[in-house]
Design a protein around this motif. Sequence first.
Motif, PDB file in Angstrom:
ATOM      1  N   ARG A  59       0.847  -1.188   0.000  1.00 16.22           N
ATOM      2  CA  ARG A  59       0.000   0.000   0.000  1.00 16.22           C
ATOM      3  C   ARG A  59       0.882   1.238   0.000  1.00 16.22           C
ATOM      4  N   GLU A  60       0.442   2.265  -0.714  1.00 19.64           N
ATOM      5  CA  GLU A  60       1.220   3.503  -0.784  1.00 19.64           C
ATOM      6  C   GLU A  60       1.344   4.099   0.616  1.00 19.64           C
ATOM      7  N   GLY A  61       2.553   4.483   0.988  1.00 20.52           N
ATOM      8  CA  GLY A  61       2.800   5.066   2.298  1.00 20.52           C
ATOM      9  C   GLY A  61       2.825   4.059   3.426  1.00 20.52           C
ATOM     10  N   SER A  62       2.865   2.799   3.103  1.00 23.45           N
ATOM     11  CA  SER A  62       2.836   1.748   4.107  1.00 23.45           C
ATOM     12  C   SER A  62       3.743   0.615   3.668  1.00 23.45           C
ATOM     13  N   SER A  63       4.127  -0.202   4.605  1.00 19.76           N
ATOM     14  CA  SER A  63       4.907  -1.386   4.251  1.00 19.76           C
ATOM     15  C   SER A  63       4.024  -2.629   4.218  1.00 19.76           C
ATOM     16  N   GLU A  64       2.694  -2.416   4.279  1.00 16.85           N
ATOM     17  CA  GLU A  64       1.761  -3.541   4.232  1.00 16.85           C
ATOM     18  C   GLU A  64       1.763  -4.165   2.837  1.00 16.85           C
ATOM     19  N   LEU A  65       2.131  -5.420   2.790  1.00 19.71           N
ATOM     20  CA  LEU A  65       2.184  -6.139   1.530  1.00 19.71           C
ATOM     21  C   LEU A  65       0.784  -6.557   1.111  1.00 19.71           C
ATOM     22  N   LEU A  66       0.407  -6.259  -0.132  1.00 20.91           N
ATOM     23  CA  LEU A  66      -0.901  -6.667  -0.644  1.00 20.91           C
ATOM     24  C   LEU A  66      -0.842  -8.061  -1.245  1.00 20.91           C
ATOM     25  N   ALA A  67       0.201  -8.317  -1.976  1.00 23.11           N
ATOM     26  CA  ALA A  67       0.335  -9.611  -2.642  1.00 23.11           C
ATOM     27  C   ALA A  67       1.806  -9.844  -2.939  1.00 23.11           C
ATOM     28  N   GLU A  68       2.183 -11.088  -2.939  1.00 26.56           N
ATOM     29  CA  GLU A  68       3.551 -11.444  -3.295  1.00 26.56           C
ATOM     30  C   GLU A  68       3.496 -12.735  -4.090  1.00 26.56           C
ATOM     31  N   GLU A  69       4.231 -12.766  -5.163  1.00 23.07           N
ATOM     32  CA  GLU A  69       4.251 -13.937  -6.035  1.00 23.07           C
ATOM     33  C   GLU A  69       5.694 -14.301  -6.322  1.00 23.07           C
ATOM     34  N   ASP A  70       6.038 -15.555  -6.158  1.00 19.74           N
ATOM     35  CA  ASP A  70       7.390 -16.027  -6.465  1.00 19.74           C
ATOM     36  C   ASP A  70       7.484 -16.260  -7.962  1.00 19.74           C
ATOM     37  N   SER A  89      -2.335  -9.734 -13.938  1.00 16.12           N
ATOM     38  CA  SER A  89      -3.528 -10.589 -13.894  1.00 16.12           C
ATOM     39  C   SER A  89      -3.782 -11.095 -12.475  1.00 16.12           C
ATOM     40  N   GLU A  90      -2.705 -11.419 -11.760  1.00 15.49           N
ATOM     41  CA  GLU A  90      -2.840 -11.848 -10.364  1.00 15.49           C
ATOM     42  C   GLU A  90      -3.462 -10.733  -9.525  1.00 15.49           C
ATOM     43  N   LEU A  91      -3.026  -9.492  -9.764  1.00 14.02           N
ATOM     44  CA  LEU A  91      -3.588  -8.362  -9.021  1.00 14.02           C
ATOM     45  C   LEU A  91      -5.082  -8.222  -9.275  1.00 14.02           C
ATOM     46  N   VAL A  92      -5.496  -8.381 -10.535  1.00 14.11           N
ATOM     47  CA  VAL A  92      -6.910  -8.270 -10.882  1.00 14.11           C
ATOM     48  C   VAL A  92      -7.714  -9.324 -10.124  1.00 14.11           C
TER      49      VAL A  92
END
Length: 84
Positions: free
Chosen positions: A2-13, A33-36
């Motif tokens: 998230r902008e202004g944060s270190s909160e991860l929304l998604a991570e893909e290897d 596509s993963e984000l969608v």
Amino acid sequence: MREGSSELLAEEDLTHWPDWPAFPVDAAHAAGSELVMLGYMIWPGSITPDSLLGWRPVPDGRGWSARVGTFEQLRDAGMRDAQI
């Protein structure tokens, strides 16, 4: 993240991509596509000539990141015709 944060929304290897650690266009499309599927879109204004479809390398060189918004955030920002 998230902008202004270190909160991860998604991570893909993506280390299975043939040219890792390069981030080919195919990988950028797949990651988008993963984000969608998670309910996010890459913020249209972040797609610039110095980015790869809105993706930019993270400073530590470990991955790539993109500015994203939810469909509602994009709509509220006046991007009513955003299509996926």
